[in-house]
Design a protein around this motif. Structure first.
Motif, PDB file in Angstrom:
ATOM      1  N   ILE A 121       0.850  -0.934   0.056  1.00  0.00           N
ATOM      2  CA  ILE A 121      -0.080  -0.136  -0.227  1.00  0.00           C
ATOM      3  C   ILE A 121       0.606   1.350  -0.122  1.00  0.00           C
ATOM      4  CG2 ILE A 121      -1.866  -1.087   1.089  1.00  0.00           C
ATOM      5  CD1 ILE A 121      -1.014   0.304   3.685  1.00  0.00           C
ATOM      6  N   SER A 122       1.947   1.188  -0.541  1.00  0.00           N
ATOM      7  CA  SER A 122       3.158   2.346  -0.409  1.00  0.00           C
ATOM      8  C   SER A 122       2.523   3.528  -1.332  1.00  0.00           C
ATOM      9  CB  SER A 122       4.382   1.877  -0.867  1.00  0.00           C
ATOM     10  OG  SER A 122       4.248   1.425  -2.515  1.00  0.00           O
ATOM     11  N   ASN A 123       1.860   3.140  -2.424  1.00  0.00           N
ATOM     12  CA  ASN A 123       1.128   4.422  -3.152  1.00  0.00           C
ATOM     13  C   ASN A 123       0.203   5.221  -2.357  1.00  0.00           C
ATOM     14  OD1 ASN A 123       2.752   3.723  -5.292  1.00  0.00           O
ATOM     15  ND2 ASN A 123       1.081   2.963  -6.616  1.00  0.00           N
ATOM     16  N   GLN A 124      -0.448   4.471  -1.552  1.00  0.00           N
ATOM     17  CA  GLN A 124      -1.599   5.430  -0.850  1.00  0.00           C
ATOM     18  C   GLN A 124      -0.892   5.734   0.227  1.00  0.00           C
ATOM     19  OE1 GLN A 124      -4.147   1.654   0.233  1.00  0.00           O
ATOM     20  NE2 GLN A 124      -6.098   3.178   0.147  1.00  0.00           N
ATOM     21  N   ILE A 125       0.165   5.431   0.933  1.00  0.00           N
ATOM     22  CA  ILE A 125       0.785   6.240   2.143  1.00  0.00           C
ATOM     23  C   ILE A 125       1.520   7.316   1.538  1.00  0.00           C
ATOM     24  CG2 ILE A 125       2.717   5.612   3.561  1.00  0.00           C
ATOM     25  CD1 ILE A 125       1.797   2.784   3.603  1.00  0.00           C
ATOM     26  N   THR A 126       2.283   7.217   0.373  1.00  0.00           N
ATOM     27  CA  THR A 126       2.807   8.215  -0.122  1.00  0.00           C
ATOM     28  C   THR A 126       1.928   9.477  -0.623  1.00  0.00           C
ATOM     29  OG1 THR A 126       4.979   6.697  -0.935  1.00  0.00           O
ATOM     30  CG2 THR A 126       4.649   8.815  -1.889  1.00  0.00           C
ATOM     31  N   ASN A 127       0.941   9.024  -1.292  1.00  0.00           N
ATOM     32  CA  ASN A 127       0.231  10.088  -1.926  1.00  0.00           C
ATOM     33  C   ASN A 127      -0.796  10.628  -0.681  1.00  0.00           C
ATOM     34  OD1 ASN A 127       0.743   9.214  -4.533  1.00  0.00           O
ATOM     35  ND2 ASN A 127      -1.040   8.408  -4.926  1.00  0.00           N
ATOM     36  N   ASN A 128      -1.112  10.069   0.304  1.00  0.00           N
ATOM     37  CA  ASN A 128      -1.547  10.415   1.508  1.00  0.00           C
ATOM     38  C   ASN A 128      -0.896  11.661   2.048  1.00  0.00           C
ATOM     39  OD1 ASN A 128      -3.952   9.285   1.167  1.00  0.00           O
ATOM     40  ND2 ASN A 128      -3.485   7.609   2.658  1.00  0.00           N
ATOM     41  N   PHE A 129       0.393  11.233   2.253  1.00  0.00           N
ATOM     42  CA  PHE A 129       1.522  12.172   2.696  1.00  0.00           C
ATOM     43  C   PHE A 129       1.371  13.411   1.875  1.00  0.00           C
ATOM     44  CE2 PHE A 129       5.694  13.837   1.857  1.00  0.00           C
ATOM     45  CZ  PHE A 129       5.963  14.320   3.103  1.00  0.00           C
ATOM     46  N   ILE A 130       1.620  13.462   0.735  1.00  0.00           N
ATOM     47  CA  ILE A 130       1.631  14.479  -0.200  1.00  0.00           C
ATOM     48  C   ILE A 130       0.336  15.399  -0.038  1.00  0.00           C
ATOM     49  CG2 ILE A 130       1.886  15.268  -2.517  1.00  0.00           C
ATOM     50  CD1 ILE A 130       3.690  12.773  -3.290  1.00  0.00           C
TER      51      ILE A 130
END
Length: 160
Positions: free
Chosen positions: A142-151
């Motif tokens: 789920i790294s895309n979700q985590i990274t996008n949420n951070f941005i």
């Protein structure tokens, strides 16, 4: 798909051969933006460009690690620059004397980033990104979700 194939068919009637770049332009297929460019726009709080890039990029879990490392590199550079500016030096002088030299085309976006972010915000963001890296490595699926949420969250916080 029929519409896209129709565009290509009509275009081919006027040409002997067609290049892949022409097909991409005809069909409006998005290509991945440079991750460094995405980080630059996020740090400069260019919300519209950042969201557009996030929506069009197709990131892998490896890309997320590269994105995080790019954030860290750029934030640490901003931290050094902001420290020098707070020592009562002019923005232009600090940027032009910085080593390694800042490429001329990056100077405008860096100026905007420095005007947008204060030293405390930069330090806080570095700490958050270090934790983000651990989360992304632990939960690669789920790294895309985590990274996008951070941005998205960093853009929202900058606007508040």
């Amino acid at each position: 798909l029929k519409n896209e194939l129709g565009k290509i068919s009509n275009f081919c009637q006027q040409k002997v051969s067609i290049e892949i770049d022409e097909i991409l332009k005809l069909t409006n297929l998005s290509s991945n933006y440079n991750l460094s460019e995405l980080v630059d726009h996020c740090l400069a709080n260019n919300k519209k460009q950042t969201i557009n890039m996030l929506n069009e990029n197709k990131q892998s879990s490896e890309d997320n690690i590269i994105l995080i490392k790019t954030f860290l590199y750029k934030l640490k550079r901003l931290q050094k620059l902001q420290s020098r500016i707070e020592d009562k030096k002019s923005l232009d002088m600090v940027i032009s004397s910085f080593k390694p030299s800042i490429f001329w085309k990056d100077k405008d976006i860096i100026k905007k980033q420095l005007k947008t972010m204060k030293l405390g915000q930069i330090k806080t963001m570095i700490r958050i990104i270090n934790n983000l890296e651990l989360d992304v490595k632990k939960h690669s699926q789920i790294s895309n979700q985590i990274t996008n949420n951070f941005i998205y969250e960093s853009l929202d916080q900058a606007n508040n």
